[in-house]
Design a protein around this motif. Structure first.
Motif, PDB file in Angstrom:
ATOM      1  N   LEU A 146       0.853  -1.179   0.000  1.00  0.00           N
ATOM      2  CA  LEU A 146       0.000   0.000   0.000  1.00  0.00           C
ATOM      3  C   LEU A 146       0.889   1.228   0.000  1.00  0.00           C
ATOM      4  CD1 LEU A 146      -2.710   1.558   0.367  1.00  0.00           C
ATOM      5  CD2 LEU A 146      -2.388   1.271   2.844  1.00  0.00           C
ATOM      6  N   VAL A 147       0.685   2.108  -0.973  1.00  0.00           N
ATOM      7  CA  VAL A 147       1.399   3.394  -1.017  1.00  0.00           C
ATOM      8  C   VAL A 147       0.387   4.481  -0.709  1.00  0.00           C
ATOM      9  CG1 VAL A 147       2.697   5.030  -2.426  1.00  0.00           C
ATOM     10  CG2 VAL A 147       3.066   2.564  -2.715  1.00  0.00           C
ATOM     11  N   THR A 148       0.555   5.174   0.415  1.00  0.00           N
ATOM     12  CA  THR A 148      -0.314   6.310   0.712  1.00  0.00           C
ATOM     13  C   THR A 148       0.245   7.551   0.006  1.00  0.00           C
ATOM     14  OG1 THR A 148       0.821   7.104   2.714  1.00  0.00           O
ATOM     15  CG2 THR A 148      -0.763   5.288   2.965  1.00  0.00           C
ATOM     16  N   ALA A 206       2.092   9.765   2.578  1.00  0.00           N
ATOM     17  CA  ALA A 206       1.174  10.805   3.046  1.00  0.00           C
ATOM     18  C   ALA A 206       1.293  11.043   4.545  1.00  0.00           C
ATOM     19  CB  ALA A 206      -0.260  10.430   2.694  1.00  0.00           C
ATOM     20  N   MET A 207       2.173  10.298   5.207  1.00  0.00           N
ATOM     21  CA  MET A 207       2.387  10.429   6.644  1.00  0.00           C
ATOM     22  C   MET A 207       1.087  10.256   7.441  1.00  0.00           C
ATOM     23  SD  MET A 207       5.107  11.793   5.121  1.00  0.00           S
ATOM     24  CE  MET A 207       4.959  13.542   4.759  1.00  0.00           C
ATOM     25  N   ALA A 225       7.789   8.101   5.020  1.00  0.00           N
ATOM     26  CA  ALA A 225       8.594   8.995   4.184  1.00  0.00           C
ATOM     27  C   ALA A 225       9.189  10.141   4.982  1.00  0.00           C
ATOM     28  CB  ALA A 225       7.737   9.551   3.049  1.00  0.00           C
ATOM     29  N   ARG A 226       8.828  10.249   6.238  1.00  0.00           N
ATOM     30  CA  ARG A 226       9.361  11.315   7.086  1.00  0.00           C
ATOM     31  C   ARG A 226      10.283  10.724   8.140  1.00  0.00           C
ATOM     32  NH1 ARG A 226       4.888  14.487  10.036  1.00  0.00           N
ATOM     33  NH2 ARG A 226       4.919  12.639  11.381  1.00  0.00           N
ATOM     34  N   PRO A 227      11.554  11.094   8.141  1.00  0.00           N
ATOM     35  CA  PRO A 227      12.479  10.565   9.148  1.00  0.00           C
ATOM     36  C   PRO A 227      11.935  10.766  10.558  1.00  0.00           C
ATOM     37  CG  PRO A 227      13.693  11.750   7.468  1.00  0.00           C
ATOM     38  CD  PRO A 227      12.230  12.010   7.196  1.00  0.00           C
ATOM     39  N   GLY A 228      11.873   9.675  11.307  1.00  0.00           N
ATOM     40  CA  GLY A 228      11.336   9.735  12.659  1.00  0.00           C
ATOM     41  C   GLY A 228       9.830   9.707  12.723  1.00  0.00           C
ATOM     42  N   GLY A 229       9.158   9.628  11.567  1.00  0.00           N
ATOM     43  CA  GLY A 229       7.708   9.702  11.537  1.00  0.00           C
ATOM     44  C   GLY A 229       7.000   8.371  11.667  1.00  0.00           C
ATOM     45  N   GLN A 230       7.749   7.279  11.810  1.00  0.00           N
ATOM     46  CA  GLN A 230       7.099   5.974  11.879  1.00  0.00           C
ATOM     47  C   GLN A 230       6.473   5.747  13.256  1.00  0.00           C
ATOM     48  OE1 GLN A 230      10.329   6.554  11.864  1.00  0.00           O
ATOM     49  NE2 GLN A 230      11.524   5.014  12.982  1.00  0.00           N
TER      50      GLN A 230
END
Length: 296
Positions: A146-148, A206-207, A225-230
């Motif tokens: 799945l790619v958001t 899309a975070m 896709a955002r460093p630290g955003g997982q």
């Protein structure tokens, strides 16, 4: 030369065009006469102060397409070579939104031969982020992904690259973008998430975070896709984030995929360097499909 910088953080009006000295390449560096460079969300984040800074001017721009103008010692390029490159960094005094930029020689790659510089200038940051994110997943052909944010620049590249690897892609985006996302190679489409534990992996362009994580099967993988955003790991799902890095060899591979028709380069509009603030305002307004490109 002219360059776009921020001296104080704020809205689009914080972007300034200043006159600075033309940079000189050192050992294993090249100077590129800039023909084009995309404006990306990271530029808006830097301008707004999300990365901080020392109070000195900070340069804008990560993507560049142009012509090698000067080479440092041991740099394996020739003056006149047409190249693309990623100038990664959020606290540098100069970025690629300038008339000239210096980058490490191994960050550059031969530009795609089948597109103009404006389109080539949309490739480095988003395509490198997409391919490095997919590498983190280590998915085999036939796996489900799945790619958001699949209609966006990075998400769109991820859909195309994953489909090229034989991965079954579901793209998540607004309903109006379904035709676009399917044209990029998604076999399925959703405007929401998927059923719980229904795919092997998620690339969260899309975070969306935890709502997207619910779609990953037990023991799967989630890449933000955002460093630290997982989000935190649950159910044995490996969660991580991509931190894009300059890689000329990988960028050359991506340029070849452009020439082979695997990757589509999308330009939503062009602006002169003096209009950088206008480009920032338009991107901040949302709904842009493709990249806005500055042309010095």
């Amino acid at each position: 030369m002219r360059a776009a910088v921020v001296k104080t953080f704020g809205g689009p009006e914080a972007v300034e065009i200043v006159d600075v000295a033309v940079p000189e390449p050192g050992a294993r560096q090249v100077r590129i006469k800039v023909a084009a460079g995309a404006v990306n969300p990271v530029d808006l984040a830097l301008r707004a102060g999300l990365f901080g800074g020392s109070g000195e001017p900070l340069g804008l721009g990560w993507d560049v397409a142009g012509t090698v103008d000067a080479v440092g010692e041991a740099a394996a390029w020739q003056v006149g070579d047409q190249v693309v490159a990623l100038a990664a960094g959020v606290t540098a005094p100069l970025g690629t939104h300038a008339e000239y930029v210096v980058v490490p020689a191994d960050a550059a790659a031969e530009a795609p031969a089948t597109v103009d510089a404006v389109h080539a200038g949309t490739l480095p940051l988003n395509a490198l982020t997409a391919i490095q994110a997919l590498d983190l997943m280590e998915l085999a052909p036939g796996a489900s992904l799945l790619v958001t944010g699949a209609a966006g620049a990075m998400g769109g590249f991820a859909v195309q690259l994953a489909a090229h690897r034989g991965i079954k892609v579901t793209g998540q985006a607004r309903a109006a973008d379904e035709e676009l996302v399917r044209s990029l190679g998604a076999t399925d489409f959703t405007t929401e998430g998927l059923a719980p534990a229904s795919v092997d992996a998620v690339l969260d362009a899309a975070m969306l975070g935890e709502p997207a994580l619910e779609s990953v099967r037990d023991g799967g993988v989630f890449v933000s896709a955002r460093p630290g955003g997982q989000p935190d790991s649950v159910r044995g799902v490996r969660t991580t984030a991509v931190m894009v890095s300059a890689d000329g060899a990988r960028l050359a591979e991506l340029a070849r995929l452009v020439d082979e028709g695997v990757l589509t380069l999308r330009v939503a509009g062009t602006y002169g360097l003096d209009e950088a603030a206008k480009a920032h305002a338009r991107l901040a307004g949302g709904g842009v499909r493709g990249r806005l490109v500055l042309v010095p």
